[in-house]
Design an enzyme around this catalytic site. Sequence first.
Site, PDB file in Angstrom:
ATOM      1  N   ARG A  42       0.563  -1.133   0.206  1.00 32.47           N
ATOM      2  CA  ARG A  42       0.313  -0.067  -0.077  1.00 32.47           C
ATOM      3  C   ARG A  42       0.533   1.001   0.330  1.00 32.47           C
ATOM      4  NH1 ARG A  42      -5.978  -0.609   1.734  1.00 32.47           N
ATOM      5  NH2 ARG A  42      -6.189  -2.431   0.019  1.00 32.47           N
ATOM      6  N   ARG A  46      -3.951   6.510   1.382  1.00 33.59           N
ATOM      7  CA  ARG A  46      -4.625   7.491   2.208  1.00 33.59           C
ATOM      8  C   ARG A  46      -3.002   8.253   2.661  1.00 33.59           C
ATOM      9  NH1 ARG A  46      -9.602   4.468   3.769  1.00 33.59           N
ATOM     10  NH2 ARG A  46      -8.049   2.795   3.997  1.00 33.59           N
ATOM     11  N   ARG A  55      -7.137  11.425  -5.752  1.00 35.07           N
ATOM     12  CA  ARG A  55      -8.309  10.962  -4.394  1.00 35.07           C
ATOM     13  C   ARG A  55      -9.539  11.807  -5.329  1.00 35.07           C
ATOM     14  NH1 ARG A  55     -12.467   8.432  -3.689  1.00 35.07           N
ATOM     15  NH2 ARG A  55     -12.451   6.724  -1.905  1.00 35.07           N
ATOM     16  N   ASP A  91      -6.770  -2.793  -8.068  1.00 36.50           N
ATOM     17  CA  ASP A  91      -7.208  -3.492  -6.470  1.00 36.50           C
ATOM     18  C   ASP A  91      -7.646  -4.627  -6.832  1.00 36.50           C
ATOM     19  OD1 ASP A  91      -8.513  -2.799  -3.474  1.00 36.50           O
ATOM     20  OD2 ASP A  91      -9.894  -4.262  -4.335  1.00 36.50           O
ATOM     21  N   TYR A 173     -14.422 -12.484  -0.569  1.00 32.44           N
ATOM     22  CA  TYR A 173     -15.036 -12.189  -0.677  1.00 32.44           C
ATOM     23  C   TYR A 173     -16.635 -11.836  -1.693  1.00 32.44           C
ATOM     24  CZ  TYR A 173     -11.497  -8.211   0.679  1.00 32.44           C
ATOM     25  OH  TYR A 173     -11.276  -7.808   2.575  1.00 32.44           O
TER      26      TYR A 173
HETATM   27  O1  CP3 Z   1       0.002   0.583  -3.279  1.00 28.36           O
HETATM   28  C1  CP3 Z   1      -0.872   0.121  -3.559  1.00 28.36           C
HETATM   29  O2  CP3 Z   1      -0.485  -1.055  -2.281  1.00 28.36           O
HETATM   30  C2  CP3 Z   1      -2.768   0.072  -3.711  1.00 28.36           C
HETATM   31  C3  CP3 Z   1      -2.330  -0.707  -4.458  1.00 28.36           C
HETATM   32  C4  CP3 Z   1      -3.840  -1.813  -4.041  1.00 28.36           C
HETATM   33  C5  CP3 Z   1      -4.957  -0.881  -3.522  1.00 28.36           C
HETATM   34  N1  CP3 Z   1      -5.844  -2.597  -3.222  1.00 28.36           N
HETATM   35  C6  CP3 Z   1      -5.725  -0.098  -4.230  1.00 28.36           C
HETATM   36  C7  CP3 Z   1      -6.616   0.261  -3.030  1.00 28.36           C
HETATM   37  C8  CP3 Z   1      -3.595  -2.933  -3.595  1.00 28.36           C
HETATM   38  C9  CP3 Z   1      -2.262  -3.235  -3.626  1.00 28.36           C
HETATM   39  C10 CP3 Z   1      -4.399  -3.443  -3.103  1.00 28.36           C
HETATM   40  C11 CP3 Z   1      -5.067  -4.654  -2.688  1.00 28.36           C
HETATM   41  C12 CP3 Z   1      -5.835  -5.499  -1.660  1.00 28.36           C
HETATM   42  N2  CP3 Z   1      -7.643  -4.904  -1.990  1.00 28.36           N
HETATM   43  C13 CP3 Z   1      -6.297  -6.286  -1.399  1.00 28.36           C
HETATM   44  C14 CP3 Z   1      -4.775  -6.949  -0.209  1.00 28.36           C
HETATM   45  C15 CP3 Z   1      -3.454  -6.528  -0.162  1.00 28.36           C
HETATM   46  C16 CP3 Z   1      -4.452  -6.271   1.242  1.00 28.36           C
HETATM   47  O3  CP3 Z   1      -4.584  -5.102   2.519  1.00 28.36           O
HETATM   48  O4  CP3 Z   1      -3.891  -7.432   2.366  1.00 28.36           O
HETATM   49  C17 CP3 Z   1      -7.165  -6.226  -0.492  1.00 28.36           C
HETATM   50  C18 CP3 Z   1      -7.802  -7.308   1.000  1.00 28.36           C
HETATM   51  C19 CP3 Z   1      -8.111  -5.350  -1.119  1.00 28.36           C
HETATM   52  C20 CP3 Z   1      -9.782  -5.558  -1.171  1.00 28.36           C
HETATM   53  C21 CP3 Z   1      -9.593  -3.843  -0.093  1.00 28.36           C
HETATM   54  N3  CP3 Z   1      -9.369  -2.962  -1.078  1.00 28.36           N
HETATM   55  C22 CP3 Z   1     -10.166  -3.732   0.696  1.00 28.36           C
HETATM   56  C23 CP3 Z   1     -10.282  -4.636   1.783  1.00 28.36           C
HETATM   57  C24 CP3 Z   1      -9.992  -1.762   1.284  1.00 28.36           C
HETATM   58  C25 CP3 Z   1     -10.860  -0.969   2.279  1.00 28.36           C
HETATM   59  C26 CP3 Z   1      -9.976  -0.977   3.366  1.00 28.36           C
HETATM   60  C27 CP3 Z   1      -9.021   0.446   3.253  1.00 28.36           C
HETATM   61  O5  CP3 Z   1      -8.429   0.562   3.096  1.00 28.36           O
HETATM   62  O6  CP3 Z   1     -10.170   1.364   3.176  1.00 28.36           O
HETATM   63  C28 CP3 Z   1      -9.944  -1.149  -0.638  1.00 28.36           C
HETATM   64  C29 CP3 Z   1      -9.499  -0.295  -0.479  1.00 28.36           C
HETATM   65  C30 CP3 Z   1      -8.352   0.483  -1.228  1.00 28.36           C
HETATM   66  N4  CP3 Z   1      -8.059  -0.197  -3.363  1.00 28.36           N
HETATM   67  C31 CP3 Z   1      -7.656   1.550  -0.854  1.00 28.36           C
HETATM   68  C32 CP3 Z   1      -6.416   1.229  -1.800  1.00 28.36           C
HETATM   69  C33 CP3 Z   1      -5.763   2.948  -2.450  1.00 28.36           C
HETATM   70  C34 CP3 Z   1      -8.292   2.369  -0.048  1.00 28.36           C
HETATM   71  C35 CP3 Z   1      -9.200   3.455  -0.677  1.00 28.36           C
HETATM   72  C36 CP3 Z   1      -9.955   4.589  -1.172  1.00 28.36           C
HETATM   73  O7  CP3 Z   1      -8.573   4.633  -1.906  1.00 28.36           O
HETATM   74  O8  CP3 Z   1     -10.471   4.984  -0.455  1.00 28.36           O
END
Ligand code: CP3
Length: 366
Positions: A42, A46, A55, A91, A173
Site C-alpha cells: 500500500r 490514503r 482521490r 484492487d 469476498y
Molecule cells: O500501492 C498499493 O499497494 C495500492 C494498490 C492496492 C489497492 N488495493 C488500492 C486500494 C492494492 C495492492 C490493493 C490490494 C487489495 N485490495 C487487497 C490486498 C492487500 C491487503 O491489504 O491485504 C485487499 C484485501 C483489497 C480489498 C480492499 N480494497 C479493501 C479491504 C479495501 C478497504 C480497506 C481500506 O483501507 O479502506 C480496499 C480499498 C482500497 N484499495 C484502498 C486503496 C488505496 C483505500 C480506499 C480508497 O482509496 O478509497
Amino acid sequence: MNHAPSERNDDTTSTALAGGTSRFVRACLRQPVDRTPVWLLRQAGRYMPEYMAVRKHHTLLEICRTPEIASEVTITAAERLGVDAAIIFADLLLPFTPMGVDFEFLAGEGPVVHSPVRTLEQVQALRTDRVEELQYVAQAIEKVSKHFSSPRPDGDQLGIIGFCGAPFTLASYMIEGGSSRNYIESKRMMYGDGAAWSLLTEKLVDVLVAYAAQQVEAGADVIQVFDSWAGALGVTDYREYCLQPTTELVRRIQALGVPVIYFGVDTASLLSTMRETGADVIGLDWRVPLAEGWKAIGEGCAVQGNLDPIALFAPEDVLQTRVREVLDAAAGRPGHIFNLGHGIVPGTPVENVIKTVEWVKELSAR
Ligand code: CP3
C-alpha cells in the site's frame, strides 16, 4: 522461459538473465544483491497527500480503471519513497466485474458485493470469458514500464509488480459479500458444497491466470498473489480446500516466465504449507519473527517482509531499531526483500515511511 520453480532455482544461467539489473527481481530469485531491496505494501494510499489530491477528484474505481491516472499514482508513490519496486495501482476485486459480480467500495466499510455468491447455480453463472475487459490494468502497467524503462542513477532497474488475489481471499469476498470476521458462509460452502467450492476456485484460477498474463505481457516483472485472509484457515482446511487451486495459480503464473510472491496475513502456522505452492517468495506478516518464519519456509525460498506497519507511528529511535531487527534477522542472506507485514494505514507519517526506506538502504549496503 517455462520453468518449474525448482528448475528455475537450479538454473543459474537463465536466472542471471531473468534477474538482470533489477535488485528487486534478483532478490526474488535469491541471487546476490548489493543491498536489500525495499518496497512497501500500500505504498500508494490514503496516508500520502499526493494520492489524496488525486482521490479528491476521482473514486477508487475511476483511478483503477483509468490507465493515465493509475500509472501516475503508481509512479508518484514509487518516486516519492525511493523504493526499488512499483506495484501497479489496482484492487483485488477488479476481476469480479467481468465475472458478473457487481461490487462497490463504501467509505469506511471497504468492498461490498450486493448479491453474494452462495449456491452452485450462482457459481455456474460466473463468466470466465471476459477477462479482456481488464486490459486497463495492463495499459497502466505499460505506462509505468515505459516511464521506468531506463536504469536509475545507481544503475538499478526499478522492478514492476503486477498482482492478483488468491482463490481463498477472492472467494471469501464473493461469498461473504464483503470483509468478514468469521468467514461463516465461505466455510459453509467449503465444508458443505464441495462441487460449488471446487468450481468457484477453478473459475477464479482461470480468470486470474489470464489477468496475470495480460500484466506480464504489459511489462510486470513479478506477480504478487495476495491471500490476505488465508490466516482465517487452520492448516487442515488450507490443505484440503485451498492448497491445490493456489498451487495451480502459482504454477501457471510462473509458466508465464515471472517469479511469484505469495503473501498472506496471520499465516505463522501456515508458512510451510504455503511454501508447497512453489511460490518463489513468501510474504511474511509482522507477527512472526522473520528468522523463525524463514526457517519454517525453508531456505530454498525467498522471503518478503515484515515490519509492523504500525511501527511507522513510533518515535524515530524505536522505528529504526525495528527496521534494524528485520534486517538483522535476514542476516544479509540472498532472497530477502524488505517490506511491511501488511499495508500502510491512513494517518501514517509520510516522513517516517521515507526514513524507513532510507535506513534499509544504508543499513543493508554490503
Ligand atoms: O500501492 C498499493 O499497494 C495500492 C494498490 C492496492 C489497492 N488495493 C488500492 C486500494 C492494492 C495492492 C490493493 C490490494 C487489495 N485490495 C487487497 C490486498 C492487500 C491487503 O491489504 O491485504 C485487499 C484485501 C483489497 C480489498 C480492499 N480494497 C479493501 C479491504 C479495501 C478497504 C480497506 C481500506 O483501507 O479502506 C480496499 C480499498 C482500497 N484499495 C484502498 C486503496 C488505496 C483505500 C480506499 C480508497 O482509496 O478509497
